[in-house]
Write a protein that holds these residues in place. Structure first.
Motif, PDB file in Angstrom:
ATOM      1  N   GLN A  52       5.043   5.886  -7.691  1.00 17.87           N
ATOM      2  CA  GLN A  52       6.202   5.172  -8.246  1.00 17.87           C
ATOM      3  C   GLN A  52       5.945   3.672  -8.225  1.00 17.87           C
ATOM      4  O   GLN A  52       6.261   3.003  -7.246  1.00 17.87           O
ATOM      5  CB  GLN A  52       7.456   5.473  -7.433  1.00 17.87           C
ATOM      6  N   ARG A  53       5.387   3.146  -9.283  1.00 18.34           N
ATOM      7  CA  ARG A  53       5.103   1.706  -9.353  1.00 18.34           C
ATOM      8  C   ARG A  53       6.375   0.938  -9.696  1.00 18.34           C
ATOM      9  O   ARG A  53       6.593   0.545 -10.817  1.00 18.34           O
ATOM     10  CB  ARG A  53       4.018   1.428 -10.390  1.00 18.34           C
ATOM     11  N   LYS A  54       7.232   0.769  -8.701  1.00 16.05           N
ATOM     12  CA  LYS A  54       8.472   0.019  -8.890  1.00 16.05           C
ATOM     13  C   LYS A  54       8.356  -1.382  -8.303  1.00 16.05           C
ATOM     14  O   LYS A  54       9.317  -2.116  -8.260  1.00 16.05           O
ATOM     15  CB  LYS A  54       9.639   0.769  -8.260  1.00 16.05           C
TER      16      LYS A  54
ATOM     17  N   HIS B 135       5.359  -4.539   3.156  1.00 16.44           N
ATOM     18  CA  HIS B 135       5.795  -3.155   3.372  1.00 16.44           C
ATOM     19  C   HIS B 135       7.020  -3.074   4.272  1.00 16.44           C
ATOM     20  O   HIS B 135       7.960  -2.331   3.995  1.00 16.44           O
ATOM     21  CB  HIS B 135       4.620  -2.362   3.952  1.00 16.44           C
TER      22      HIS B 135
ATOM     23  N   GLY C 160      11.189  -0.399   0.740  1.00 15.60           N
ATOM     24  CA  GLY C 160       9.832   0.038   0.441  1.00 15.60           C
ATOM     25  C   GLY C 160       9.666   1.521   0.682  1.00 15.60           C
ATOM     26  O   GLY C 160      10.594   2.215   1.076  1.00 15.60           O
ATOM     27  N   HIS C 161       8.456   1.996   0.414  1.00 12.37           N
ATOM     28  CA  HIS C 161       8.132   3.412   0.610  1.00 12.37           C
ATOM     29  C   HIS C 161       7.573   3.647   2.006  1.00 12.37           C
ATOM     30  O   HIS C 161       7.012   2.748   2.623  1.00 12.37           O
ATOM     31  CB  HIS C 161       7.096   3.857  -0.416  1.00 12.37           C
ATOM     32  N   ASP C 162       7.681   4.878   2.481  1.00 14.65           N
ATOM     33  CA  ASP C 162       7.160   5.239   3.800  1.00 14.65           C
ATOM     34  C   ASP C 162       5.664   5.540   3.784  1.00 14.65           C
ATOM     35  O   ASP C 162       4.986   5.348   4.780  1.00 14.65           O
ATOM     36  CB  ASP C 162       7.909   6.452   4.357  1.00 14.65           C
ATOM     37  N   THR C 163       5.159   6.035   2.643  1.00 10.52           N
ATOM     38  CA  THR C 163       3.752   6.431   2.562  1.00 10.52           C
ATOM     39  C   THR C 163       3.062   5.731   1.395  1.00 10.52           C
ATOM     40  O   THR C 163       3.705   5.312   0.425  1.00 10.52           O
ATOM     41  CB  THR C 163       3.610   7.956   2.359  1.00 10.52           C
TER      42      THR C 163
ATOM     43  N   LEU D 273       8.118  -2.458  -5.286  1.00 12.35           N
ATOM     44  CA  LEU D 273       8.860  -2.745  -4.063  1.00 12.35           C
ATOM     45  C   LEU D 273       7.980  -3.566  -3.126  1.00 12.35           C
ATOM     46  O   LEU D 273       6.854  -3.201  -2.837  1.00 12.35           O
ATOM     47  CB  LEU D 273       9.276  -1.442  -3.374  1.00 12.35           C
TER      48      LEU D 273
ATOM     49  N   ASP E 252       1.053   7.187  -0.741  1.00 12.94           N
ATOM     50  CA  ASP E 252       1.143   8.063  -1.913  1.00 12.94           C
ATOM     51  C   ASP E 252       2.388   7.747  -2.749  1.00 12.94           C
ATOM     52  O   ASP E 252       2.358   7.824  -3.976  1.00 12.94           O
ATOM     53  CB  ASP E 252       1.146   9.530  -1.503  1.00 12.94           C
ATOM     54  N   GLU E 253       3.478   7.365  -2.095  1.00 13.10           N
ATOM     55  CA  GLU E 253       4.695   7.006  -2.825  1.00 13.10           C
ATOM     56  C   GLU E 253       4.501   5.718  -3.632  1.00 13.10           C
ATOM     57  O   GLU E 253       5.031   5.582  -4.730  1.00 13.10           O
ATOM     58  CB  GLU E 253       5.871   6.858  -1.866  1.00 13.10           C
ATOM     59  N   TYR E 254       3.731   4.767  -3.083  1.00 12.20           N
ATOM     60  CA  TYR E 254       3.437   3.543  -3.834  1.00 12.20           C
ATOM     61  C   TYR E 254       2.602   3.861  -5.071  1.00 12.20           C
ATOM     62  O   TYR E 254       2.796   3.263  -6.130  1.00 12.20           O
ATOM     63  CB  TYR E 254       2.706   2.519  -2.959  1.00 12.20           C
TER      64      TYR E 254
END
Length: 84
Positions: free
Chosen positions: A72-74, A45, A62-65, A76, A67-69
């Motif tokens: 958005q399954r990218k 992360h 990466g994402h901050d939260t 990261l 919920d973003e993971y």
């Protein structure tokens, strides 16, 4: 900069749709080194590393939260390993 004692911290990071808690594990090392890992896909992360001047910054995209993971399954920060 004085070396610090390595340590591990665990904290809540989010919840799966079924309500299962997902934690964030932070490994802290000497001189500002810090790695944040979430077990959802074995994601790296965050990774804070000091430069030659002792200034530390996150070098992982990466994402901050959590919920973003989920949204958005990218992949990261995803780690790669064997798939069965």
């Amino acid at each position: 900069m004085a070396a610090s004692k390595p340590r591990v911290e665990r904290m809540a990071f989010g919840r799966m749709p079924d309500g299962t808690e997902v934690e964030r594990i932070v490994l802290r090392g000497a001189e500002g080194f810090e790695a944040g890992i979430i077990p959802f896909g074995a994601v790296l992360h965050t990774l804070h590393v000091p430069d030659r001047g002792g200034n530390s910054d996150d070098i992982v995209l990466g994402h901050d939260t959590f919920d973003e993971y989920l949204a958005q399954r990218k992949f990261l920060g995803a780690t790669v390993g064997p798939v069965s």
